[in-house]
Scaffold this motif. Structure first.
Motif, PDB file in Angstrom:
ATOM      1  N   GLY A   1       0.746  -1.155  -0.051  1.00 18.30           N
ATOM      2  CA  GLY A   1      -0.189  -0.067  -0.208  1.00 18.30           C
ATOM      3  C   GLY A   1       0.866   1.368  -0.013  1.00 18.30           C
ATOM      4  N   TYR A   2       0.128   2.139  -0.045  1.00 20.05           N
ATOM      5  CA  TYR A   2       0.935   3.706  -0.143  1.00 20.05           C
ATOM      6  C   TYR A   2       0.646   4.435   1.316  1.00 20.05           C
ATOM      7  CZ  TYR A   2       2.717   8.276  -1.527  1.00 20.05           C
ATOM      8  OH  TYR A   2       3.274   9.437  -1.782  1.00 20.05           O
ATOM      9  N   GLY A   3       1.871   4.750   1.903  1.00 23.32           N
ATOM     10  CA  GLY A   3       1.953   5.838   2.959  1.00 23.32           C
ATOM     11  C   GLY A   3       2.285   7.136   2.744  1.00 23.32           C
ATOM     12  N   LYS A   4       1.685   8.221   2.726  1.00 20.43           N
ATOM     13  CA  LYS A   4       1.921   9.324   2.397  1.00 20.43           C
ATOM     14  C   LYS A   4       2.366   9.844   3.723  1.00 20.43           C
ATOM     15  CE  LYS A   4      -1.125  12.033   0.736  1.00 20.43           C
ATOM     16  NZ  LYS A   4      -1.915  12.628  -0.257  1.00 20.43           N
ATOM     17  N   TYR A   5       2.684  11.315   3.331  1.00 13.24           N
ATOM     18  CA  TYR A   5       2.886  12.268   4.410  1.00 13.24           C
ATOM     19  C   TYR A   5       2.235  13.578   4.542  1.00 13.24           C
ATOM     20  CZ  TYR A   5       7.032   9.728   6.014  1.00 13.24           C
ATOM     21  OH  TYR A   5       7.999   8.692   6.688  1.00 13.24           O
ATOM     22  N   ALA A   6       1.647  13.963   5.447  1.00 15.48           N
ATOM     23  CA  ALA A   6       1.012  15.043   5.452  1.00 15.48           C
ATOM     24  C   ALA A   6       1.352  16.308   4.794  1.00 15.48           C
ATOM     25  CB  ALA A   6       0.328  15.597   6.786  1.00 15.48           C
ATOM     26  N   TYR A   7       0.644  17.245   4.069  1.00 20.25           N
ATOM     27  CA  TYR A   7       0.956  18.246   3.234  1.00 20.25           C
ATOM     28  C   TYR A   7       1.043  19.552   4.320  1.00 20.25           C
ATOM     29  CZ  TYR A   7       0.349  22.295   0.427  1.00 20.25           C
ATOM     30  OH  TYR A   7       0.543  23.600  -0.363  1.00 20.25           O
ATOM     31  N   LYS A   8       2.127  20.238   4.013  1.00 22.82           N
ATOM     32  CA  LYS A   8       2.472  21.534   4.742  1.00 22.82           C
ATOM     33  C   LYS A   8       2.842  22.645   3.898  1.00 22.82           C
ATOM     34  CE  LYS A   8       4.838  23.369   8.874  1.00 22.82           C
ATOM     35  NZ  LYS A   8       5.903  23.076   9.975  1.00 22.82           N
TER      36      LYS A   8
ATOM     37  N   CYS B   1      -2.014  -2.086  -3.988  1.00 19.30           N
ATOM     38  CA  CYS B   1      -3.276  -1.401  -3.732  1.00 19.30           C
ATOM     39  C   CYS B   1      -3.185   0.171  -3.739  1.00 19.30           C
ATOM     40  CB  CYS B   1      -3.890  -1.767  -2.444  1.00 19.30           C
ATOM     41  SG  CYS B   1      -5.463  -1.097  -2.241  1.00 19.30           S
ATOM     42  N   LEU B   2      -3.580   0.666  -4.770  1.00 24.56           N
ATOM     43  CA  LEU B   2      -3.485   2.045  -5.079  1.00 24.56           C
ATOM     44  C   LEU B   2      -4.915   3.155  -5.096  1.00 24.56           C
ATOM     45  CD1 LEU B   2      -0.645   2.135  -7.444  1.00 24.56           C
ATOM     46  CD2 LEU B   2      -0.220   2.671  -5.078  1.00 24.56           C
ATOM     47  N   THR B   3      -5.720   2.354  -4.559  1.00 23.24           N
ATOM     48  CA  THR B   3      -7.197   3.223  -4.493  1.00 23.24           C
ATOM     49  C   THR B   3      -6.876   4.478  -3.519  1.00 23.24           C
ATOM     50  OG1 THR B   3      -7.906   1.783  -3.181  1.00 23.24           O
ATOM     51  CG2 THR B   3      -8.790   1.531  -5.416  1.00 23.24           C
ATOM     52  N   PRO B   4      -7.242   5.558  -3.797  1.00 23.48           N
ATOM     53  CA  PRO B   4      -7.145   6.673  -2.778  1.00 23.48           C
ATOM     54  C   PRO B   4      -7.732   6.312  -1.348  1.00 23.48           C
ATOM     55  CG  PRO B   4      -8.048   7.588  -4.874  1.00 23.48           C
ATOM     56  CD  PRO B   4      -8.004   6.056  -4.920  1.00 23.48           C
ATOM     57  N   ASN B   5      -8.713   5.666  -1.150  1.00 21.16           N
ATOM     58  CA  ASN B   5      -9.361   5.163   0.030  1.00 21.16           C
ATOM     59  C   ASN B   5      -8.378   4.075   0.894  1.00 21.16           C
ATOM     60  OD1 ASN B   5     -11.489   6.621   0.121  1.00 21.16           O
ATOM     61  ND2 ASN B   5     -12.760   5.110  -0.742  1.00 21.16           N
ATOM     62  N   SER B   6      -7.483   3.831   0.204  1.00 17.94           N
ATOM     63  CA  SER B   6      -6.321   2.801   0.853  1.00 17.94           C
ATOM     64  C   SER B   6      -5.120   3.505   1.311  1.00 17.94           C
ATOM     65  CB  SER B   6      -5.888   1.513  -0.215  1.00 17.94           C
ATOM     66  OG  SER B   6      -5.105   2.106  -1.268  1.00 17.94           O
ATOM     67  N   PHE B   7      -4.984   4.677   1.163  1.00 14.01           N
ATOM     68  CA  PHE B   7      -3.684   5.367   1.567  1.00 14.01           C
ATOM     69  C   PHE B   7      -3.739   5.669   3.173  1.00 14.01           C
ATOM     70  CE2 PHE B   7      -3.609   7.823  -2.687  1.00 14.01           C
ATOM     71  CZ  PHE B   7      -3.459   6.397  -3.486  1.00 14.01           C
TER      72      PHE B   7
ATOM     73  N   GLY C   1       6.239   0.059   6.002  1.00 15.68           N
ATOM     74  CA  GLY C   1       5.361  -0.665   7.269  1.00 15.68           C
ATOM     75  C   GLY C   1       4.344   0.129   7.846  1.00 15.68           C
ATOM     76  N   ARG C   2       4.204   1.401   7.081  1.00 13.05           N
ATOM     77  CA  ARG C   2       3.053   2.611   7.204  1.00 13.05           C
ATOM     78  C   ARG C   2       1.795   1.911   6.506  1.00 13.05           C
ATOM     79  NH1 ARG C   2       7.123   5.834   5.409  1.00 13.05           N
ATOM     80  NH2 ARG C   2       6.065   6.354   3.643  1.00 13.05           N
ATOM     81  N   ASN C   3       2.043   1.144   5.522  1.00 14.65           N
ATOM     82  CA  ASN C   3       0.887   0.479   4.906  1.00 14.65           C
ATOM     83  C   ASN C   3       1.112  -0.634   4.061  1.00 14.65           C
ATOM     84  OD1 ASN C   3      -1.774   0.466   4.160  1.00 14.65           O
ATOM     85  ND2 ASN C   3      -1.837   1.975   2.659  1.00 14.65           N
ATOM     86  N   LEU C   4       1.065  -1.784   4.763  1.00 19.69           N
ATOM     87  CA  LEU C   4       1.520  -3.069   4.173  1.00 19.69           C
ATOM     88  C   LEU C   4       0.745  -4.144   4.733  1.00 19.69           C
ATOM     89  CD1 LEU C   4       3.722  -4.616   3.011  1.00 19.69           C
ATOM     90  CD2 LEU C   4       5.142  -4.572   4.998  1.00 19.69           C
ATOM     91  N   ALA C   5       0.499  -5.120   4.157  1.00 24.31           N
ATOM     92  CA  ALA C   5      -0.427  -6.430   4.617  1.00 24.31           C
ATOM     93  C   ALA C   5       0.249  -7.674   3.985  1.00 24.31           C
ATOM     94  CB  ALA C   5      -1.764  -6.274   3.944  1.00 24.31           C
ATOM     95  N   TYR C   6       0.378  -8.666   4.895  1.00 21.47           N
ATOM     96  CA  TYR C   6       0.640 -10.121   4.494  1.00 21.47           C
ATOM     97  C   TYR C   6      -0.014 -10.870   5.380  1.00 21.47           C
ATOM     98  CZ  TYR C   6       4.699  -9.114   7.638  1.00 21.47           C
ATOM     99  OH  TYR C   6       5.388  -8.676   8.590  1.00 21.47           O
TER     100      TYR C   6
END
Length: 368
Positions: A159-166, A243-249, A200-205
């Motif tokens: 999955g994708y783990g983004k960082y908050a926008y500043k 998994c790259l759907t916006p709701n998965s971030f 590890g911010r967004n990972l599944a197994y």
């Protein structure tokens, strides 16, 4: 000599263009699709060390997930603050929270992998979803989206783990740009059948995949790499899904000082030397061609050597980069980065080179 430099420059541009349009385009032009929800029971695992305040802020977004059957395994990794007390408070009002309290052991002192292993063993369900204590899902369908990719023979989901926008922060742009580049790399390589890392911010197994690999045993002595080194070890073309759907971030709080971010990146970069040889070679090759592109471009332009050819080649590479980075940024919902791509890239190259030199001189600190 200048002729030789010019021909090397031409080769470098050709290599870069090939990478952009034949590999990195896999993410740039990828159309995320929501799969049918499968409602598999899921264990969400969060390992926390001295994260009392972050748990108070972000754990409610996990608890409120719209999913039929899931538990939350909270691992207290020998915290010295009120982390475990905060976990107990949440557990009192949420029956689907399971607590794992890990004390320091001399053999595994300060080793997050040991704590994670205990948490995985305590998990009730086969399908495991990982995030960090300072992360929050973008939506309450995070579990649904990630779990829906456990289909057929897929036992690992990136999955994708983004960082908050500043706003008005160059450091924030640099952090998010580095995160974007990393994502372009590992998602694109996964798409061509060469998955090599995850975050590890967004990972599944699955638990089966974890125990089949004997957990983290192959790199237990390395105190970092519980995410990327494990993925590098077990991920294959056939068992990995993205998994790259916006709701998965998920979204994390970025470092607020350059020093803190630099220290964090030193830890991350230190694990890359333990990747499989092919992965190390490809990543090193990409980085070397980036350095050569900018160094040779500046040299040839400064000397005005065959500038009528050099300038179009530079533009070809930059246009290709803008197309790929721009589309990838849209896919990953990253704003305010594309226009600054050349500046951020040059700055990041210098930072990465500095990190590499620093890591040769001394080992970075790990965990917290």
């Amino acid at each position: 000599m200048l002729d030789v430099i010019f021909y090397i420059f031409c080769i470098v541009v050709a290599i870069q263009v090939i990478f952009y349009f034949f590999i990195f385009s896999r993410l740039a032009f990828f159309k995320p699709q929501t799969k049918a929800y499968n409602n598999l029971p899921v264990s969400v695992i969060i390992c926390a060390k001295n994260e009392a305040e972050n748990l108070k802020t972000f754990l409610p977004s996990i608890i409120s997930q719209d999913y039929s059957t899931f538990e939350i395994v909270l691992i207290n990794d020998a915290s010295s603050d009120d982390t475990f007390e905060v976990m107990e408070q949440f557990a009192e009002t949420n029956k689907n929270i399971k607590l794992v309290n890990v004390e320091n052991y001399e053999t595994f002192w300060g080793n997050k992998k040991f704590a994670l292993t205990l948490g995985i063993k305590a998990a009730k369900y086969e399908h495991l979803l990982f995030t960090d204590a300072d992360c929050k899902p973008i939506s309450n369908h995070w579990i649904s989206e990630m779990a829906s990719h456990f289909v057929s023979n897929k036992s690992l989901v990136l999955g994708y783990g983004k960082y908050a926008y500043k706003e008005k922060s160059f450091l924030n742009k640099l952090i998010r740009f580095e995160t974007l580049i990393t994502a372009i790399n590992y998602f694109s390589f996964a798409k061509i059948g060469l998955p090599y890392m995850g975050v590890g911010r967004n990972l599944a197994y699955t638990k089966t995949e974890f125990f089949k690999a004997n957990g983290f045993i192959n790199h237990m002595k390395l105190k970092s790499g519980d995410d990327d080194l494990f993925v590098n070890q077990v991920a294959t073309k056939s068992n990995t899904s993205i998994c790259l759907t916006p709701n998965s971030f998920t979204q994390s709080v970025p470092k607020s000082t350059f020093k803190a971010w630099f220290r964090q990146k030193r830890r991350h970069v230190s694990t890359a030397k333990h990747y499989k040889k092919l992965h190390k070679a490809l990543l090193g090759f990409i980085y070397i061609t980036q350095i050569l592109f900018w160094a040779l471009s500046m040299l040839l332009l400064a000397l005005l050597f065959k500038w009528q050819i050099v300038v179009p080649l530079i533009l070809l590479r930059l246009i290709g980069q803008y197309i790929i980075f721009g589309n990838s940024a849209k896919t990953l919902n990253e704003k305010g980065l594309t226009a600054l791509t050349p500046i951020l890239e040059i700055f990041l190259i210098v930072v990465q080179l500095t990190i590499f030199i620093n890591n040769l001189i001394s080992k970075p600190n790990y965990w917290k």
